[in-house]
Design a protein around this motif. Structure first.
Motif, short mmCIF file in Angstrom:
data_model
loop_
_atom_site.label_atom_id
_atom_site.label_comp_id
_atom_site.label_asym_id
_atom_site.label_seq_id
_atom_site.Cartn_x
_atom_site.Cartn_y
_atom_site.Cartn_z
N ASN A 154 0.82 -1.22 0.00
CA ASN A 154 0.00 0.00 0.00
C ASN A 154 0.85 1.27 0.00
N ALA A 155 2.04 1.18 0.54
CA ALA A 155 2.93 2.35 0.53
C ALA A 155 3.31 2.73 -0.89
N LYS A 156 3.40 1.71 -1.75
CA LYS A 156 3.74 1.94 -3.16
C LYS A 156 2.50 1.99 -4.04
N ASN A 157 1.32 1.76 -3.43
CA ASN A 157 0.07 1.72 -4.20
C ASN A 157 0.17 0.74 -5.35
N THR A 158 0.71 -0.42 -5.06
CA THR A 158 0.96 -1.43 -6.07
C THR A 158 0.49 -2.78 -5.56
N MET A 159 -0.17 -3.55 -6.42
CA MET A 159 -0.54 -4.92 -6.09
C MET A 159 0.20 -5.87 -7.02
N TYR A 160 0.29 -7.12 -6.58
CA TYR A 160 1.07 -8.11 -7.31
C TYR A 160 0.28 -9.41 -7.42
N LEU A 161 0.62 -10.20 -8.41
CA LEU A 161 0.11 -11.55 -8.52
C LEU A 161 1.29 -12.45 -8.90
N GLN A 162 1.72 -13.23 -7.93
CA GLN A 162 2.79 -14.20 -8.19
C GLN A 162 2.15 -15.47 -8.71
N MET A 163 2.57 -15.88 -9.89
CA MET A 163 1.97 -17.05 -10.55
C MET A 163 3.05 -18.11 -10.74
#
Length: 121
Positions: free
Chosen positions: A76-85
């Motif tokens: 949230n500090a970077k306003n970024t979400m991830y999806l590790q696949m």
């Protein structure tokens, strides 16, 4: 301007891994549902994974087809979400979209333009 921009898609062999990123601008993830959806060729867009609230008490959803292989996370500090696949399969081939909003399903307000993931057999 509100934007969600996905990155990290590409071509990978079956069994391989990819990490998708989604950077948000113009709003913050705080308190919002955030998630990933995908649309395979000729099929409807479906939910892959979602966090019901980006705050610490949010519950996490995974589609049965990706449980144990995909992991959603956010910074949230970077306003970024991830999806590790991991352990990718040819049937994971699709355009992957990130989204944010009030609810995981039926309540997403903001959408990215998508990133293509192609898994070869």
């Amino acid at each position: 301007e509100v934007q969600l921009v996905e990155s990290g898609g590409g071509l990978v062999q079956a069994g391989g891994s990819l990490r998708l990123s989604c950077a948000a601008s113009g709003f913050t993830f705080d308190g919002k549902a955030i998630g990933w959806f995908r649309q395979a060729p000729g099929k409807e867009r479906k939910g892959v994974s979602c966090i019901s609230s980006s705050s610490s008490d949010g519950s996490t959803y995974y589609a049965d087809s990706v449980k144990g292989r995909f992991t959603i996370s956010s910074d949230n500090a970077k306003n970024t979400m991830y999806l590790q696949m991991n352990s990718l399969k040819p049937e994971d081939t699709a355009v992957y979209y990130c989204a944010a909003g009030r609810f995981c399903f039926g309540g997403m307000e903001y959408w990215g333009k998508g990133t293509l993931v192609t898994v070869s057999s």
